[in-house]
Design an enzyme around this catalytic site. Sequence first.
Site, PDB file in Angstrom:
ATOM      1  N   SER A 112     -16.626  27.958  15.740  1.00 58.73           N
ATOM      2  CA  SER A 112     -17.607  27.847  14.658  1.00 58.73           C
ATOM      3  C   SER A 112     -18.466  29.091  14.643  1.00 58.73           C
ATOM      4  CB  SER A 112     -18.512  26.624  14.861  1.00 58.73           C
ATOM      5  OG  SER A 112     -19.608  26.663  13.955  1.00 58.73           O
ATOM      6  N   TYR A 172     -24.021  22.381  20.986  1.00 60.83           N
ATOM      7  CA  TYR A 172     -22.845  22.481  20.115  1.00 60.83           C
ATOM      8  C   TYR A 172     -22.410  23.944  19.995  1.00 60.83           C
ATOM      9  CZ  TYR A 172     -19.962  22.537  15.931  1.00 60.83           C
ATOM     10  OH  TYR A 172     -18.935  22.758  15.031  1.00 60.83           O
TER      11      TYR A 172
HETATM   12  N1  LIG Z   1     -17.249  20.871   9.162  1.00 61.40           N
HETATM   13  C1  LIG Z   1     -17.903  21.949   9.554  1.00 61.40           C
HETATM   14  O1  LIG Z   1     -18.936  22.347   8.969  1.00 61.40           O
HETATM   15  C2  LIG Z   1     -17.404  22.722  10.715  1.00 61.40           C
HETATM   16  C3  LIG Z   1     -16.528  22.167  11.631  1.00 61.40           C
HETATM   17  N2  LIG Z   1     -16.115  22.904  12.699  1.00 61.40           N
HETATM   18  C4  LIG Z   1     -15.193  22.331  13.677  1.00 61.40           C
HETATM   19  O2  LIG Z   1     -14.043  21.858  13.019  1.00 61.40           O
HETATM   20  C5  LIG Z   1     -13.407  20.870  13.829  1.00 61.40           C
HETATM   21  C6  LIG Z   1     -13.019  19.678  12.978  1.00 61.40           C
HETATM   22  O3  LIG Z   1     -14.193  19.035  12.542  1.00 61.40           O
HETATM   23  P1  LIG Z   1     -14.352  18.475  11.053  1.00 61.40           P
HETATM   24  O4  LIG Z   1     -13.037  18.356  10.413  1.00 61.40           O
HETATM   25  O5  LIG Z   1     -15.419  19.268  10.382  1.00 61.40           O
HETATM   26  O6  LIG Z   1     -15.001  17.067  11.332  1.00 61.40           O
HETATM   27  P2  LIG Z   1     -14.466  15.569  11.181  1.00 61.40           P
HETATM   28  O7  LIG Z   1     -15.524  14.728  11.797  1.00 61.40           O
HETATM   29  O8  LIG Z   1     -14.026  15.307   9.785  1.00 61.40           O
HETATM   30  O9  LIG Z   1     -13.152  15.518  12.080  1.00 61.40           O
HETATM   31  C7  LIG Z   1     -13.266  15.478  13.459  1.00 61.40           C
HETATM   32  C8  LIG Z   1     -11.934  15.031  14.000  1.00 61.40           C
HETATM   33  O10 LIG Z   1     -12.021  14.967  15.415  1.00 61.40           O
HETATM   34  C9  LIG Z   1     -11.612  13.680  15.847  1.00 61.40           C
HETATM   35  N3  LIG Z   1     -12.359  13.260  17.028  1.00 61.40           N
HETATM   36  C10 LIG Z   1     -13.697  13.110  17.148  1.00 61.40           C
HETATM   37  N4  LIG Z   1     -14.005  12.661  18.377  1.00 61.40           N
HETATM   38  C11 LIG Z   1     -12.816  12.485  19.032  1.00 61.40           C
HETATM   39  C12 LIG Z   1     -12.459  12.026  20.312  1.00 61.40           C
HETATM   40  N5  LIG Z   1     -13.387  11.599  21.188  1.00 61.40           N
HETATM   41  N6  LIG Z   1     -11.161  12.017  20.645  1.00 61.40           N
HETATM   42  C13 LIG Z   1     -10.211  12.422  19.764  1.00 61.40           C
HETATM   43  N7  LIG Z   1     -10.481  12.877  18.530  1.00 61.40           N
HETATM   44  C14 LIG Z   1     -11.778  12.895  18.176  1.00 61.40           C
HETATM   45  C15 LIG Z   1     -11.875  12.745  14.671  1.00 61.40           C
HETATM   46  O11 LIG Z   1     -10.955  11.691  14.673  1.00 61.40           O
HETATM   47  P3  LIG Z   1     -11.248  10.195  15.203  1.00 61.40           P
HETATM   48  O12 LIG Z   1     -12.659   9.823  14.842  1.00 61.40           O
HETATM   49  O13 LIG Z   1     -10.210   9.413  14.481  1.00 61.40           O
HETATM   50  O14 LIG Z   1     -11.020  10.260  16.678  1.00 61.40           O
HETATM   51  C16 LIG Z   1     -11.554  13.649  13.495  1.00 61.40           C
HETATM   52  O15 LIG Z   1     -10.191  13.609  13.206  1.00 61.40           O
HETATM   53  C17 LIG Z   1     -14.411  20.546  14.941  1.00 61.40           C
HETATM   54  O16 LIG Z   1     -14.014  21.189  16.147  1.00 61.40           O
HETATM   55  C18 LIG Z   1     -15.721  21.152  14.434  1.00 61.40           C
HETATM   56  O17 LIG Z   1     -16.589  21.534  15.490  1.00 61.40           O
HETATM   57  C19 LIG Z   1     -16.528  24.211  12.885  1.00 61.40           C
HETATM   58  C20 LIG Z   1     -17.384  24.789  11.996  1.00 61.40           C
HETATM   59  C21 LIG Z   1     -17.874  24.102  10.844  1.00 61.40           C
HETATM   60  N1  LIG Z   2     -20.102  21.514  12.431  1.00 57.92           N
HETATM   61  C1  LIG Z   2     -21.106  22.377  11.918  1.00 57.92           C
HETATM   62  C2  LIG Z   2     -22.386  22.130  12.616  1.00 57.92           C
HETATM   63  O1  LIG Z   2     -22.674  20.997  12.995  1.00 57.92           O
HETATM   64  C3  LIG Z   2     -20.783  23.799  12.100  1.00 57.92           C
HETATM   65  O2  LIG Z   2     -20.066  24.113  13.084  1.00 57.92           O
HETATM   66  O3  LIG Z   2     -21.221  24.593  11.265  1.00 57.92           O
END
Ligand SMILES: NC(=O)C1=CN([C@@H]2O[C@H](COP(=O)(O)OP(=O)(O)OC[C@H]3O[C@@H](n4cnc5c(N)ncnc54)[C@H](OP(=O)(O)O)[C@@H]3O)[C@@H](O)[C@H]2O)C=CC1
Ligand SMILES: N[C@@H](C=O)C(=O)O
Length: 262
Positions: free
Chosen positions: A140, A153
């Site tokens: 991120s 985070y």
């Molecule tokens: N959205 C944003 O603004 C940003 C996101 N990111 C990163 O992108 C990645 C994806 O996140 P994003 O798609 O945004 O968020 P979501 O919350 O939509 O997706 C997160 C995913 O991770 C899974 N997950 C969460 N906890 C667990 C666990 N304990 N075990 C297994 N799977 C888990 C969830 O599935 P389930 O609940 O079914 O387990 C879900 O599929 C993350 O690493 C996040 O840090 C980075 C920068 C910006």
């Molecule tokens: N997931 C977002 C912050 O919570 C990000 O990485 O920008």
Amino acid sequence: MSDRPAVLITGASSGIGAVYANRFAKRGHDLVLAARDKGRLDALAERLRNEAGVAVDVVKADLTAAADLAGLEARLADDARIGILLNNAGASIPGTFATQGAGAVADLIALNVTAPTRLAAAVAPRFAAAGTGAIINIGSVVGLAPELGLTVYGATKAFILYLSQGLQLELGSKGVYVQAVLPAATRTEIWERSGRDINTVQNLMDVGELVDAALVGFDRREAVTIPPLPDAGQFEAFDAARKAMLPNLGQPRAAARYRAAA
Ligand SMILES: NC(=O)C1=CN([C@@H]2O[C@H](COP(=O)(O)OP(=O)(O)OC[C@H]3O[C@@H](n4cnc5c(N)ncnc54)[C@H](OP(=O)(O)O)[C@@H]3O)[C@@H](O)[C@H]2O)C=CC1
Ligand SMILES: N[C@@H](C=O)C(=O)O
């Protein structure tokens, strides 16, 4: 059975991971989708089998549960069809460092740091021996910006960047491609899950646009892909300044600026 490498995607039940699943399926890759919500995974898998004609395995796994993580590690180590690991699963947590509590912090580190590291460690020996394979780690931009106030985070995401850059140096010569992807704010469920009102978040990127940009970087074999950053030169200058400092760090004496006046 596809002739392309299968892709194991963590966090495939929603958001960025679910879109990556769609895109890799449309590219003809068989998939292994892992997350906790098996219902959502099953629905996505059925849709992609029908739409893209690829094989899709679903693995219900909580990456903070040792046995579940070990099962995915074994799958990555043993299943030679898997040629791409997408370390995507992750979360953020509400509050500040002083209010989050050690337990919540430890759980976040387990998900955002320990799990992707162990999964990469499970697959790296097989990829290196084969002389091919790819590891995509979702970091991120927050990992570059302690100013954003998401300290733990952001620290987990700084770890992902460092891990990716280190693995690039260790595995690149062995034919293994490692990509760090650094999204900025993207329209997914992470916000609601971490107690943030998504309507208060500025400049949200569409998740499909994010993933398509990240895949442009993947296809270019870019080491660090920052989809929102207009000028690649800014990150290149940042990394060059870091590297320029390295020769000055190994000194036998403390710098004069830290020595008591004679
Ligand atoms: N959205 C944003 O603004 C940003 C996101 N990111 C990163 O992108 C990645 C994806 O996140 P994003 O798609 O945004 O968020 P979501 O919350 O939509 O997706 C997160 C995913 O991770 C899974 N997950 C969460 N906890 C667990 C666990 N304990 N075990 C297994 N799977 C888990 C969830 O599935 P389930 O609940 O079914 O387990 C879900 O599929 C993350 O690493 C996040 O840090 C980075 C920068 C910006
Ligand atoms: N997931 C977002 C912050 O919570 C990000 O990485 O920008």
